[in-house]
Design a protein around this motif. Sequence first.
Motif, mmCIF file in Angstrom:
data_model
loop_
_atom_site.group_PDB
_atom_site.id
_atom_site.type_symbol
_atom_site.label_atom_id
_atom_site.label_comp_id
_atom_site.label_asym_id
_atom_site.label_seq_id
_atom_site.Cartn_x
_atom_site.Cartn_y
_atom_site.Cartn_z
ATOM 1 N N ALA A 16 0.976 -1.102 0.136
ATOM 2 C CA ALA A 16 0.229 -0.089 -0.031
ATOM 3 C C ALA A 16 0.785 1.147 0.035
ATOM 4 N N GLN A 17 0.299 2.453 -0.689
ATOM 5 C CA GLN A 17 1.199 3.520 -0.786
ATOM 6 C C GLN A 17 1.896 4.208 0.514
ATOM 7 N N ASP B 271 14.264 -6.057 -5.436
ATOM 8 C CA ASP B 271 15.011 -5.449 -6.714
ATOM 9 C C ASP B 271 14.168 -4.378 -7.241
ATOM 10 N N ILE B 272 12.781 -4.175 -7.220
ATOM 11 C CA ILE B 272 11.871 -3.312 -7.600
ATOM 12 C C ILE B 272 10.958 -2.833 -6.554
ATOM 13 N N VAL B 273 10.982 -1.715 -6.211
ATOM 14 C CA VAL B 273 9.794 -1.035 -5.528
ATOM 15 C C VAL B 273 8.354 -1.187 -6.158
ATOM 16 N N GLY B 274 7.192 -1.712 -5.356
ATOM 17 C CA GLY B 274 6.119 -1.934 -6.023
ATOM 18 C C GLY B 274 4.995 -1.276 -5.035
ATOM 19 N N ILE B 275 4.173 -0.427 -5.772
ATOM 20 C CA ILE B 275 3.067 0.627 -4.901
ATOM 21 C C ILE B 275 1.832 0.441 -5.390
ATOM 22 N N ASP B 276 0.856 0.040 -4.879
ATOM 23 C CA ASP B 276 -0.484 0.087 -5.269
ATOM 24 C C ASP B 276 -0.843 1.500 -4.690
ATOM 25 N N TYR B 277 -1.356 2.290 -5.919
ATOM 26 C CA TYR B 277 -1.231 3.612 -5.881
ATOM 27 C C TYR B 277 -2.721 4.076 -6.271
ATOM 28 N N TYR B 278 -3.452 5.070 -5.465
ATOM 29 C CA TYR B 278 -4.888 5.633 -5.638
ATOM 30 C C TYR B 278 -4.958 6.844 -5.364
ATOM 31 N N SER B 279 -3.913 7.665 -5.051
ATOM 32 C CA SER B 279 -4.323 9.282 -4.674
ATOM 33 C C SER B 279 -5.020 9.948 -5.680
ATOM 34 N N TYR B 280 -5.522 11.148 -5.097
ATOM 35 C CA TYR B 280 -6.078 11.993 -6.173
ATOM 36 C C TYR B 280 -5.512 13.564 -5.719
ATOM 37 N N PHE B 281 -4.987 14.228 -6.844
ATOM 38 C CA PHE B 281 -4.433 15.614 -6.552
ATOM 39 C C PHE B 281 -5.055 16.445 -7.597
ATOM 40 N N LEU C 293 5.161 10.415 -4.863
ATOM 41 C CA LEU C 293 5.690 9.366 -5.424
ATOM 42 C C LEU C 293 7.272 9.226 -5.285
ATOM 43 N N SER C 294 7.754 10.610 -5.349
ATOM 44 C CA SER C 294 9.298 10.575 -5.252
ATOM 45 C C SER C 294 9.838 9.987 -4.002
ATOM 46 N N ARG C 295 9.267 9.780 -2.949
ATOM 47 C CA ARG C 295 9.858 9.565 -1.725
ATOM 48 C C ARG C 295 9.900 7.979 -1.946
ATOM 49 N N HIS C 296 9.617 7.137 -2.896
ATOM 50 C CA HIS C 296 9.769 5.747 -3.269
ATOM 51 C C HIS C 296 10.965 5.622 -3.929
ATOM 52 N N LEU C 297 11.518 6.809 -4.665
ATOM 53 C CA LEU C 297 12.718 6.524 -5.236
ATOM 54 C C LEU C 297 14.012 6.733 -4.578
ATOM 55 N N ARG C 298 13.633 7.123 -3.130
ATOM 56 C CA ARG C 298 15.053 7.288 -2.542
ATOM 57 C C ARG C 298 15.893 5.807 -2.433
ATOM 58 N N TRP C 299 15.289 4.721 -2.596
ATOM 59 C CA TRP C 299 15.888 3.601 -2.341
ATOM 60 C C TRP C 299 17.042 3.277 -3.647
ATOM 61 N N GLY D 31 -16.763 12.040 -9.751
ATOM 62 C CA GLY D 31 -16.273 12.084 -8.464
ATOM 63 C C GLY D 31 -15.340 10.989 -7.979
ATOM 64 N N ALA D 32 -15.400 9.815 -8.513
ATOM 65 C CA ALA D 32 -14.738 8.514 -8.143
ATOM 66 C C ALA D 32 -13.176 8.870 -7.814
ATOM 67 N N PRO D 33 -12.503 9.586 -8.714
ATOM 68 C CA PRO D 33 -10.964 9.769 -8.381
ATOM 69 C C PRO D 33 -10.607 10.532 -7.100
ATOM 70 N N LYS D 34 -11.713 11.325 -6.628
ATOM 71 C CA LYS D 34 -11.546 12.099 -5.470
ATOM 72 C C LYS D 34 -11.586 11.273 -4.340
ATOM 73 N N THR D 35 -12.213 10.022 -4.426
ATOM 74 C CA THR D 35 -12.374 9.066 -3.141
ATOM 75 C C THR D 35 -11.020 8.563 -2.874
ATOM 76 N N ALA D 36 -10.068 8.622 -3.809
ATOM 77 C CA ALA D 36 -8.638 8.153 -3.274
ATOM 78 C C ALA D 36 -8.494 6.794 -3.007
ATOM 79 N N GLY D 37 -9.245 5.779 -3.769
ATOM 80 C CA GLY D 37 -9.211 4.105 -3.621
ATOM 81 C C GLY D 37 -10.127 3.809 -2.730
ATOM 82 N N MET D 38 -11.384 4.665 -2.494
ATOM 83 C CA MET D 38 -12.400 3.982 -1.894
ATOM 84 C C MET D 38 -13.769 4.145 -3.061
#
Length: 396
Positions: A223-224, A234-244, A254-260, A276-283
């Motif tokens: 989860a994000q 070897d690969i960072v994997g993220i389930d991503y459902y944000s809305y901005f 997302l950049s914080r996941h690149l620090r590795w 309006g679905a995207p604004k639910t951020a995964g819900m």
Amino acid sequence: MQRTKGIKRAQFLAGMASAGLAAAVLPSGRAHAAQEGPGRIRAVRGGPSRTRAARGGLRRHGVVYTVGEGETPGTAFSASRMRKDIRAIRDELCADTVDVTGDGVERLTATAAEAAEQGLRIWLQPTLGDAPERDILEHLAETGRFAERLRRHGAAVDLSVGCEFWLYVPGIIPGDTVLERIRNLLDGTVDPIAMQRRLDRFTAKAAAVGRSVFHGPLSYAAAQDDEVDWRLFDIVGIDYYSYFPHQADYTRELSRHLRWGKPLAITEFGTCAYVGAPKTAGMGWDIVDQDKNPPEIKGHPVRSERTQATYLTHLLDVFSSMNLYAAMAFEFVTPDAPHRPDDPRHDLDLASYAITRTVKDRPDDPASGWHWEPKEAFHALAHRYRCARTGRGHAH
């Protein structure tokens, strides 16, 4: 491997809605044999053009394909249907990668073998839930061994050791089932420090099992907001459902996941097809009253396939600008959420993240046959994926 029964999708959604937690939907079920096994590993065809990867941008363009048991006789796993779907993913969606996920080693391996034969890159992710640790790890090991066989025969394979373990693996959070674990979270009886310690322990176990059987790129779908020791993978994997509202906000998050210093794969991204679905951020799925029989859509959401398509392509712009390793849209089809255009109150497709709509021949018959039809999101992704394959770029 001991056969275990997972929770039904409807039960899972109801529990998650009551908890107010955003998480990926896991259609779980008994890990029984597929109608047709994987058979021998066949010769692997050459994959799509690598032109786009060489030029920068998003390297892999994919979709999640779930191989769960199905909730009704009509939606049970079908090997023949799966083969047609994999060809459609390659030829109509124009994806170069398919995220094969779900439970049941036979279903997973049959689907991965078909994807390999069709020249697709495979992100193979077993997700057995609500089972003892030893069964989950054995399920992973069996799937990983097959992934290694595919890799040695020339297939392009990444292995993910699982998805959001804190929710699906008993023992990390108290409770024998997802619903019990959710209740414990709601009751405030979970020690977050102890939970993280147990999560770290199991994640390390899963990584070790994955390494022991598979010698290609290894990952995990977190989860994000999860804290993960990505040195194990070897690969960072993220389930991503944000809305901005602005692209820069996605990039910053997302950049914080690149620090590795490792490739970043978006293992799930998507939304539902209503205003309006995207604004639910995964819900977005939380518009179904599961206490009704049959389940009903709550309120009066306005269907908008354009909303879903716009969100998906906007995120592709973000991922491409960051030169990410891969992005897998969630998901190709959701058979247990049929579209009912003549009955909006029971149009469960509104709560589906699928880029296709499921249409049943006989809407009220659980054993009814069905087919899928492409949504606007399907066509929008196909255009982007086709352009990426040919290296032409895309029109905004």
